[in-house]
Write a protein that holds these residues in place. Structure first.
Motif, PDB file in Angstrom:
ATOM      1  N   VAL A   1     -34.092 -44.407 -47.557  1.00  8.10           N
ATOM      2  CA  VAL A   1     -34.539 -43.498 -48.610  1.00  8.10           C
ATOM      3  C   VAL A   1     -33.515 -42.379 -48.750  1.00  8.10           C
ATOM      4  CG1 VAL A   1     -36.318 -41.858 -49.297  1.00  8.10           C
ATOM      5  CG2 VAL A   1     -36.962 -44.026 -48.209  1.00  8.10           C
ATOM      6  N   GLN A   2     -33.137 -42.101 -49.966  1.00  4.61           N
ATOM      7  CA  GLN A   2     -32.286 -40.947 -50.243  1.00  4.61           C
ATOM      8  C   GLN A   2     -33.045 -39.991 -51.141  1.00  4.61           C
ATOM      9  OE1 GLN A   2     -28.615 -42.717 -51.773  1.00  4.61           O
ATOM     10  NE2 GLN A   2     -27.650 -42.341 -49.801  1.00  4.61           N
ATOM     11  N   LEU A   3     -32.926 -38.703 -50.845  1.00  2.73           N
ATOM     12  CA  LEU A   3     -33.624 -37.669 -51.591  1.00  2.73           C
ATOM     13  C   LEU A   3     -32.605 -36.762 -52.260  1.00  2.73           C
ATOM     14  CD1 LEU A   3     -36.260 -36.708 -48.849  1.00  2.73           C
ATOM     15  CD2 LEU A   3     -36.526 -38.347 -50.714  1.00  2.73           C
ATOM     16  N   VAL A   4     -32.783 -36.509 -53.536  1.00  4.14           N
ATOM     17  CA  VAL A   4     -31.858 -35.670 -54.286  1.00  4.14           C
ATOM     18  C   VAL A   4     -32.652 -34.576 -54.990  1.00  4.14           C
ATOM     19  CG1 VAL A   4     -30.121 -35.560 -56.094  1.00  4.14           C
ATOM     20  CG2 VAL A   4     -30.264 -37.587 -54.617  1.00  4.14           C
ATOM     21  N   GLU A   5     -32.381 -33.330 -54.614  1.00  3.73           N
ATOM     22  CA  GLU A   5     -33.053 -32.193 -55.225  1.00  3.73           C
ATOM     23  C   GLU A   5     -32.288 -31.711 -56.454  1.00  3.73           C
ATOM     24  OE1 GLU A   5     -33.339 -31.448 -50.643  1.00  3.73           O
ATOM     25  OE2 GLU A   5     -31.858 -32.184 -52.093  1.00  3.73           O
ATOM     26  N   SER A   6     -33.009 -31.121 -57.366  1.00  2.18           N
ATOM     27  CA  SER A   6     -32.410 -30.490 -58.535  1.00  2.18           C
ATOM     28  C   SER A   6     -33.347 -29.408 -59.036  1.00  2.18           C
ATOM     29  CB  SER A   6     -32.136 -31.523 -59.637  1.00  2.18           C
ATOM     30  OG  SER A   6     -33.345 -32.122 -60.066  1.00  2.18           O
ATOM     31  N   GLY A   7     -32.822 -28.583 -59.938  1.00  4.51           N
ATOM     32  CA  GLY A   7     -33.664 -27.570 -60.569  1.00  4.51           C
ATOM     33  C   GLY A   7     -33.453 -26.160 -60.058  1.00  4.51           C
ATOM     34  N   GLY A   8     -32.625 -26.005 -59.038  1.00  3.85           N
ATOM     35  CA  GLY A   8     -32.352 -24.666 -58.536  1.00  3.85           C
ATOM     36  C   GLY A   8     -31.479 -23.879 -59.500  1.00  3.85           C
ATOM     37  N   GLY A   9     -31.299 -22.604 -59.191  1.00  2.00           N
ATOM     38  CA  GLY A   9     -30.455 -21.771 -60.029  1.00  2.00           C
ATOM     39  C   GLY A   9     -30.740 -20.305 -59.814  1.00  2.00           C
ATOM     40  N   LEU A  10     -30.234 -19.510 -60.728  1.00  2.00           N
ATOM     41  CA  LEU A  10     -30.430 -18.061 -60.693  1.00  2.00           C
ATOM     42  C   LEU A  10     -31.582 -17.687 -61.609  1.00  2.00           C
ATOM     43  CD1 LEU A  10     -29.473 -15.169 -59.962  1.00  2.00           C
ATOM     44  CD2 LEU A  10     -27.911 -15.323 -61.919  1.00  2.00           C
ATOM     45  N   VAL A  11     -32.511 -16.919 -61.088  1.00  2.00           N
ATOM     46  CA  VAL A  11     -33.669 -16.494 -61.878  1.00  2.00           C
ATOM     47  C   VAL A  11     -33.959 -15.036 -61.563  1.00  2.00           C
ATOM     48  CG1 VAL A  11     -35.315 -17.298 -60.129  1.00  2.00           C
ATOM     49  CG2 VAL A  11     -36.036 -17.111 -62.522  1.00  2.00           C
ATOM     50  N   GLN A  12     -34.475 -14.323 -62.529  1.00  2.00           N
ATOM     51  CA  GLN A  12     -34.823 -12.915 -62.325  1.00  2.00           C
ATOM     52  C   GLN A  12     -36.137 -12.793 -61.562  1.00  2.00           C
ATOM     53  OE1 GLN A  12     -34.812 -10.963 -66.151  1.00  2.00           O
ATOM     54  NE2 GLN A  12     -32.595 -10.688 -66.104  1.00  2.00           N
TER      55      GLN A  12
ATOM     56  N   LEU B   1     -39.289 -21.313 -61.616  1.00  2.00           N
ATOM     57  CA  LEU B   1     -38.406 -22.475 -61.530  1.00  2.00           C
ATOM     58  C   LEU B   1     -39.237 -23.680 -61.141  1.00  2.00           C
ATOM     59  CD1 LEU B   1     -35.198 -21.318 -59.566  1.00  2.00           C
ATOM     60  CD2 LEU B   1     -35.298 -22.033 -61.957  1.00  2.00           C
ATOM     61  N   ARG B   2     -38.808 -24.852 -61.571  1.00  2.00           N
ATOM     62  CA  ARG B   2     -39.416 -26.087 -61.099  1.00  2.00           C
ATOM     63  C   ARG B   2     -38.333 -26.923 -60.444  1.00  2.00           C
ATOM     64  NH1 ARG B   2     -42.588 -31.188 -63.885  1.00  2.00           N
ATOM     65  NH2 ARG B   2     -40.480 -31.734 -64.587  1.00  2.00           N
ATOM     66  N   LEU B   3     -38.530 -27.191 -59.185  1.00  2.00           N
ATOM     67  CA  LEU B   3     -37.608 -28.030 -58.440  1.00  2.00           C
ATOM     68  C   LEU B   3     -38.104 -29.467 -58.469  1.00  2.00           C
ATOM     69  CD1 LEU B   3     -36.979 -25.800 -55.284  1.00  2.00           C
ATOM     70  CD2 LEU B   3     -35.868 -25.709 -57.523  1.00  2.00           C
ATOM     71  N   SER B   4     -37.154 -30.388 -58.491  1.00  2.00           N
ATOM     72  CA  SER B   4     -37.485 -31.806 -58.451  1.00  2.00           C
ATOM     73  C   SER B   4     -36.793 -32.462 -57.272  1.00  2.00           C
ATOM     74  CB  SER B   4     -37.036 -32.504 -59.740  1.00  2.00           C
ATOM     75  OG  SER B   4     -37.682 -31.962 -60.864  1.00  2.00           O
ATOM     76  N   CYS B   5     -37.452 -33.449 -56.703  1.00  2.00           N
ATOM     77  CA  CYS B   5     -36.878 -34.228 -55.612  1.00  2.00           C
ATOM     78  C   CYS B   5     -37.050 -35.697 -55.984  1.00  2.00           C
ATOM     79  CB  CYS B   5     -37.584 -33.922 -54.298  1.00  2.00           C
ATOM     80  SG  CYS B   5     -37.128 -35.009 -52.929  1.00  2.00           S
ATOM     81  N   ALA B   6     -35.952 -36.333 -56.330  1.00  2.00           N
ATOM     82  CA  ALA B   6     -35.984 -37.739 -56.724  1.00  2.00           C
ATOM     83  C   ALA B   6     -35.618 -38.600 -55.526  1.00  2.00           C
ATOM     84  CB  ALA B   6     -35.007 -37.974 -57.865  1.00  2.00           C
ATOM     85  N   ALA B   7     -36.471 -39.580 -55.258  1.00  2.00           N
ATOM     86  CA  ALA B   7     -36.246 -40.474 -54.114  1.00  2.00           C
ATOM     87  C   ALA B   7     -35.720 -41.810 -54.593  1.00  2.00           C
ATOM     88  CB  ALA B   7     -37.551 -40.672 -53.352  1.00  2.00           C
ATOM     89  N   SER B   8     -34.740 -42.325 -53.852  1.00  5.82           N
ATOM     90  CA  SER B   8     -34.199 -43.632 -54.210  1.00  5.82           C
ATOM     91  C   SER B   8     -35.134 -44.741 -53.772  1.00  5.82           C
ATOM     92  CB  SER B   8     -32.832 -43.838 -53.552  1.00  5.82           C
ATOM     93  OG  SER B   8     -32.955 -43.776 -52.143  1.00  5.82           O
ATOM     94  N   GLY B   9     -35.925 -44.466 -52.736  1.00  3.07           N
ATOM     95  CA  GLY B   9     -36.899 -45.436 -52.282  1.00  3.07           C
ATOM     96  C   GLY B   9     -38.274 -45.089 -52.806  1.00  3.07           C
ATOM     97  N   VAL B  10     -39.245 -45.802 -52.333  1.00  2.83           N
ATOM     98  CA  VAL B  10     -40.620 -45.575 -52.789  1.00  2.83           C
ATOM     99  C   VAL B  10     -41.242 -44.483 -51.937  1.00  2.83           C
ATOM    100  CG1 VAL B  10     -42.889 -46.591 -53.111  1.00  2.83           C
ATOM    101  CG2 VAL B  10     -40.822 -47.944 -53.553  1.00  2.83           C
TER     102      VAL B  10
END
Length: 115
Positions: A2-13, A18-27
């Motif tokens: 399983v590989q996990l890839v996060e996204s959605g981070g950044g600079l916010v006041q 923010l909404r972070l996402s974690c996409a998994a390559s496996g189930v």
């Protein structure tokens, strides 16, 4: 594997969202739980939120009422909705998959809360 890839981070006041996402390559249903953790500079990694395979959730006291963890099994994705963000929420946020065999970590996504 399983590989996990996060996204959605950044600079916010402060006060922003923010909404972070974690996409998994496996189930992700192969995991008994999925979680979000964070690590600020000079501090230990700490739990933010967990969600079980059945959908039960658990939140760190510091984040209760400001974050919501959810999962979309069809998309193999776990989300972390964060609201009313504070400067002390600044950290690298990591996704974690917990299975009986081993745990899996993503590479992290930076969240910076600053005006």
């Amino acid at each position: 594997q399983v590989q996990l890839v996060e996204s959605g981070g950044g600079l916010v006041q402060p006060g922003g969202s923010l909404r972070l996402s974690c996409a998994a390559s496996g189930v992700i249903n192969s995991m008994y739980a999925m979680g979000w953790y964070r690590q600020a500079p000079g501090k230990q990694r700490e739990l933010v939120a967990l969600i079980s395979r059945g959908g039960s959730t658990n939140y760190a006291d510091s984040m209760k009422g400001r974050v919501t963890i959810s999962r979309d099994n069809a998309k193999n994705t776990v989300y972390l909705q964060m609201n009313s963000l504070k400067p002390e929420d600044t950290a690298v946020y990591y996704c974690k998959g917990l299975s009986t065999a081993r745990d899996y970590w993503g590479q992290g996504t930076q969240v910076t809360v600053s005006s």
